[in-house]
Design a protein around this motif. Structure first.
Motif, PDB file in Angstrom:
ATOM      1  N   THR A   1      -8.079  56.958   2.841  1.00 28.11           N
ATOM      2  CA  THR A   1      -9.480  56.881   2.402  1.00 28.11           C
ATOM      3  C   THR A   1     -10.419  57.307   3.530  1.00 28.11           C
ATOM      4  O   THR A   1     -11.350  58.091   3.318  1.00 28.11           O
ATOM      5  CB  THR A   1      -9.853  55.438   1.988  1.00 28.11           C
ATOM      6  OG1 THR A   1      -8.811  54.910   1.191  1.00 28.11           O
ATOM      7  CG2 THR A   1     -11.156  55.394   1.226  1.00 28.11           C
TER       8      THR A   1
ATOM      9  N   LEU B   1     -12.953  60.381   3.336  1.00 23.95           N
ATOM     10  CA  LEU B   1     -14.387  60.152   3.493  1.00 23.95           C
ATOM     11  C   LEU B   1     -14.952  60.944   4.672  1.00 23.95           C
ATOM     12  O   LEU B   1     -16.065  61.444   4.618  1.00 23.95           O
ATOM     13  CB  LEU B   1     -14.674  58.661   3.700  1.00 23.95           C
ATOM     14  CG  LEU B   1     -14.556  57.759   2.474  1.00 23.95           C
ATOM     15  CD1 LEU B   1     -14.904  56.322   2.844  1.00 23.95           C
ATOM     16  CD2 LEU B   1     -15.478  58.229   1.371  1.00 23.95           C
TER      17      LEU B   1
ATOM     18  N   SER C   1     -16.298  64.411   3.999  1.00 20.81           N
ATOM     19  CA  SER C   1     -17.541  64.635   3.272  1.00 20.81           C
ATOM     20  C   SER C   1     -18.609  63.630   3.703  1.00 20.81           C
ATOM     21  O   SER C   1     -18.430  62.415   3.567  1.00 20.81           O
ATOM     22  CB  SER C   1     -17.283  64.493   1.763  1.00 20.81           C
ATOM     23  OG  SER C   1     -18.486  64.239   1.092  1.00 20.81           O
ATOM     24  N   LYS C   2     -19.705  64.145   4.217  1.00 19.59           N
ATOM     25  CA  LYS C   2     -20.794  63.264   4.646  1.00 19.59           C
ATOM     26  C   LYS C   2     -21.390  62.530   3.450  1.00 19.59           C
ATOM     27  O   LYS C   2     -21.702  61.350   3.528  1.00 19.59           O
ATOM     28  CB  LYS C   2     -21.895  64.093   5.321  1.00 19.59           C
ATOM     29  CG  LYS C   2     -21.655  64.329   6.791  1.00 19.59           C
ATOM     30  CD  LYS C   2     -22.822  65.040   7.410  1.00 19.59           C
ATOM     31  CE  LYS C   2     -22.498  65.378   8.859  1.00 19.59           C
ATOM     32  NZ  LYS C   2     -23.423  66.334   9.423  1.00 19.59           N
ATOM     33  N   VAL C   3     -21.513  63.259   2.317  1.00 21.58           N
ATOM     34  CA  VAL C   3     -22.121  62.654   1.135  1.00 21.58           C
ATOM     35  C   VAL C   3     -21.263  61.491   0.638  1.00 21.58           C
ATOM     36  O   VAL C   3     -21.768  60.405   0.325  1.00 21.58           O
ATOM     37  CB  VAL C   3     -22.321  63.709   0.021  1.00 21.58           C
ATOM     38  CG1 VAL C   3     -22.892  63.069  -1.237  1.00 21.58           C
ATOM     39  CG2 VAL C   3     -23.245  64.821   0.512  1.00 21.58           C
ATOM     40  N   ALA C   4     -19.943  61.717   0.611  1.00 17.69           N
ATOM     41  CA  ALA C   4     -19.036  60.649   0.180  1.00 17.69           C
ATOM     42  C   ALA C   4     -19.157  59.441   1.107  1.00 17.69           C
ATOM     43  O   ALA C   4     -19.139  58.289   0.655  1.00 17.69           O
ATOM     44  CB  ALA C   4     -17.603  61.167   0.165  1.00 17.69           C
ATOM     45  N   THR C   5     -19.269  59.703   2.406  1.00 17.09           N
ATOM     46  CA  THR C   5     -19.417  58.605   3.374  1.00 17.09           C
ATOM     47  C   THR C   5     -20.707  57.834   3.099  1.00 17.09           C
ATOM     48  O   THR C   5     -20.711  56.603   3.078  1.00 17.09           O
ATOM     49  CB  THR C   5     -19.443  59.156   4.816  1.00 17.09           C
ATOM     50  OG1 THR C   5     -18.304  59.995   4.992  1.00 17.09           O
ATOM     51  CG2 THR C   5     -19.420  58.053   5.844  1.00 17.09           C
ATOM     52  N   TRP C   6     -21.801  58.578   2.885  1.00 12.50           N
ATOM     53  CA  TRP C   6     -23.075  57.912   2.612  1.00 12.50           C
ATOM     54  C   TRP C   6     -22.996  57.073   1.342  1.00 12.50           C
ATOM     55  O   TRP C   6     -23.546  55.980   1.266  1.00 12.50           O
ATOM     56  CB  TRP C   6     -24.198  58.946   2.453  1.00 12.50           C
ATOM     57  CG  TRP C   6     -24.481  59.732   3.691  1.00 12.50           C
ATOM     58  CD1 TRP C   6     -24.208  59.355   4.986  1.00 12.50           C
ATOM     59  CD2 TRP C   6     -25.066  61.037   3.772  1.00 12.50           C
ATOM     60  NE1 TRP C   6     -24.582  60.345   5.857  1.00 12.50           N
ATOM     61  CE2 TRP C   6     -25.122  61.395   5.152  1.00 12.50           C
ATOM     62  CE3 TRP C   6     -25.555  61.947   2.837  1.00 12.50           C
ATOM     63  CZ2 TRP C   6     -25.634  62.603   5.598  1.00 12.50           C
ATOM     64  CZ3 TRP C   6     -26.080  63.146   3.289  1.00 12.50           C
ATOM     65  CH2 TRP C   6     -26.119  63.483   4.647  1.00 12.50           C
ATOM     66  N   CYS C   7     -22.305  57.623   0.317  1.00 13.34           N
ATOM     67  CA  CYS C   7     -22.234  56.912  -0.978  1.00 13.34           C
ATOM     68  C   CYS C   7     -21.393  55.648  -0.872  1.00 13.34           C
ATOM     69  O   CYS C   7     -21.755  54.610  -1.421  1.00 13.34           O
ATOM     70  CB  CYS C   7     -21.615  57.815  -2.047  1.00 13.34           C
ATOM     71  SG  CYS C   7     -22.677  59.183  -2.514  1.00 13.34           S
ATOM     72  N   LEU C   8     -20.257  55.741  -0.184  1.00 12.58           N
ATOM     73  CA  LEU C   8     -19.280  54.650  -0.254  1.00 12.58           C
ATOM     74  C   LEU C   8     -19.344  53.637   0.887  1.00 12.58           C
ATOM     75  O   LEU C   8     -18.839  52.532   0.745  1.00 12.58           O
ATOM     76  CB  LEU C   8     -17.863  55.239  -0.346  1.00 12.58           C
ATOM     77  CG  LEU C   8     -17.613  56.028  -1.642  1.00 12.58           C
ATOM     78  CD1 LEU C   8     -16.242  56.673  -1.619  1.00 12.58           C
ATOM     79  CD2 LEU C   8     -17.737  55.129  -2.871  1.00 12.58           C
ATOM     80  N   THR C   9     -19.965  54.024   2.004  1.00  8.91           N
ATOM     81  CA  THR C   9     -20.005  53.082   3.130  1.00  8.91           C
ATOM     82  C   THR C   9     -20.687  51.758   2.777  1.00  8.91           C
ATOM     83  O   THR C   9     -20.146  50.685   3.101  1.00  8.91           O
ATOM     84  CB  THR C   9     -20.668  53.741   4.371  1.00  8.91           C
ATOM     85  OG1 THR C   9     -19.947  54.927   4.662  1.00  8.91           O
ATOM     86  CG2 THR C   9     -20.632  52.818   5.579  1.00  8.91           C
TER      87      THR C   9
END
Lengths: 261, 259
Positions: A90, A94, A97-105
């Motif tokens: 995971t 994550l 992708s910066k966007v995925a990191t921002w969404c899921l963090t």
């Protein structure tokens, strides 16, 4: 460091433990003291379980102690192992992708502080009383913390490491498997070890409140049978087992994953 | 700005290069604006200059790591350099080695991406370890090595992939004087046997003169060439009058441009 100096922590630790056990044994062998019945000394609870051939339970349902230990160990190691691999996968995905990191963090930080024990009722409803429940609880207790740790480890990786690998011809996949993964493993593993106690406690509670076997179940059986010897024996085995596993994880950290970035 | 005659066959032609900074530094004023320079193939070029003048940024641009504006850029062997390539290998001041790999495995890191049989590659690794004097330390880990051994390992690993250019960013700055001088001699010896193009950023003027065939002093804002001097004719003797005179001249020049 000389050999004597390197052995000092172990000698002092074992000495203190032996002193406390001796004191417990001395106070407990007095007879008639409340301590003897509530906190029976090691000689009493060990001999009590030894009389039954180290089989725990009633009649034909009695199972060998080794089976209880194996059940608990399987649940803890399966949960921690799956969480370790899943967290690294995971974290790696994550980090791409910066966007995925921002969404899921934020989600990770909301779920991480939930004590694994809190997942027990939900897990029993979803998975029933089974090994899956115990493994799931351990998983939930470790996975989110380790994913956050993986992301942090990837972020603090010196840029030079991947630059050099790319420079020498490694593609993105090789850079990940040959550089990023080995670089982050020790840090993530250290956190896994830190969280082992939480996972260990979670599985014991799961065994006490739901599952019918394992080290946690020994204590519940002792309670149901008003058998203080069995309760103390269960507690002692849990403590010693936890200690051994922690030492094992520490050994892996220092002998196998010894490097630091 | 000095305008040296154009080179016949340059390894790099920096042509009106303007570097922009990414991420958090975006918008920061780059010291490299509309900068041009040629770097010869098959020799050691040393870049000197006061801190912050942009020499490391220039080195990164030569490696294809810096973001250049489309108005110009770096031509490597006649082609625009838009990304890092394994023909140009960079050696950093630190964090060069992978701590989980032994010296031998670090040196062999790039070999899976090179041609040759397993036996040939093994032979090349052993030969390289001998060449840089690390055969006795081949099974040690980086944490067990001295600073000089670590940098020798990094250089050996870079040379294993047979690069056309080796870029070195202050590679010996963390070493003591004696070790630094030994490394300078080793670098000259490696160059003599490989004739690879070396571009080295250093703060040490003596080092630049002793190692380089050409010394370029950079400075100013935007960055420009303050001095471009061939050092082939100067004896590689740090106490020779010519060496000391040039060293003094360069140090005075850098001092006069220091902010």
């Amino acid at each position: 460091m000389t050999r004597a100096a390197s052995l000092a922590p172990a000698i002092f630790g074992a000495g203190t433990l032996a002193l406390l056990l001796g004191l417990w044994e001395y106070l407990g062998s007095g007879g008639g003291v409340a301590l003897t019945s509530v906190l029976p000394p090691p000689s009493r609870f060990i001999s009590s379980v030894a009389e039954s051939g180290f089989r725990i339970g009633l009649g034909s349902q009695a199972a060998p102690l080794a089976q209880s230990i194996a059940s608990t160990f399987f649940r803890v190691f399966a949960g921690m192992g799956i969480a370790f691999v899943a967290a690294i996968v995971t974290g790696a995905l994550l980090s791409l992708s910066k966007v995925a990191t921002w969404c899921l963090t934020p989600l990770l930080y909301v779920l991480a502080p939930i004590a694994p024990i809190a997942w027990i009722p939900t897990a029993i409803v979803v998975f029933g009383i089974s090994n899956v429940t115990a493994v799931f609880i351990v998983f939930m207790g470790v996975y989110f913390i380790l994913t956050i740790a993986t992301l942090a480890e990837i972020r603090r990786l010196p840029e030079e490491f991947t630059t050099i690998a790319g420079n020498l011809g490694a593609g993105p996949v090789d850079r990940w498997f040959r550089v990023v993964l080995p670089a982050i493993l020790p840090g993530v593993f250290t956190l896994l070890r830190t969280n082992f106690i939480a996972a260990w406690m979670a599985v014991l509670v799961a065994e006490m409140v739901g599952l019918r076997d394992g080290l946690g179940a020994i204590i519940m059986m002792g309670r149901n049978l008003f058998n203080n010897e069995l309760i103390m024996f269960g507690m002692a085995i849990i403590g010693v087992s936890g200690f051994i596993v922690d030492r094992l994880l520490a050994m892996i950290a220092t002998r196998v994953l010894w490097w630091r970035i | 700005m000095l305008a040296p005659p154009p080179l016949q066959d340059p390894a790099f032609k920096v042509d009106r290069l303007t570097v922009t900074f990414p991420g958090a530094d975006a918008g920061a004023r780059s010291p490299i604006m509309d900068f041009s320079l040629e770097i010869a193939r098959g020799e050691i070029t040393c870049l000197l200059g006061p801190s912050g003048c942009g020499k490391t940024t220039l080195l990164r641009a030569l490696g294809g790591f810096a973001r250049a504006e489309n108005t110009g850029g770096v031509l490597f062997q006649g082609q625009w350099l838009r990304a890092p390539t394994s023909d140009i290998v960079m050696i950093f001041q630190e964090n060069n080695l992978y701590p989980w790999l032994t010296v031998r495995r670090n040196v062999a890191f790039g070999l899976p991406y090179c041609e040759g049989t397993r036996e040939e590659k093994r032979g090349r690794v052993e030969a390289m370890l001998r060449h840089v004097g690390l055969e006795a330390a081949a099974d040690q880990y980086p944490r067990e090595l001295s600073g000089g051994m670590r940098q020798r390992t990094a250089i050996a690993r870079a040379l294993m992939v047979d690069p056309k250019v080796l870029l070195l960013d202050e590679p010996f700055s963390a070493l003591d004087v004696a070790l630094r001088r030994r490394m300078q001699e080793l670098m000259r010896a490696i160059w003599a046997s490989t004739r690879t193009t070396f571009v080295m950023v250093t703060h040490n003027v003596e080092e630049a003169i002793m190692v380089g065939h050409r010394v370029i002093v950079l400075g100013g804002r935007p960055m420009s060439v303050l001095l471009d001097e061939r050092t082939d004719a100067i004896p590689k003797d740090r106490y020779a009058p010519e060496t000391l005179a040039l060293q003094r001249r360069i140090e005075d020049l850098i001092e006069s441009r220091r902010v």
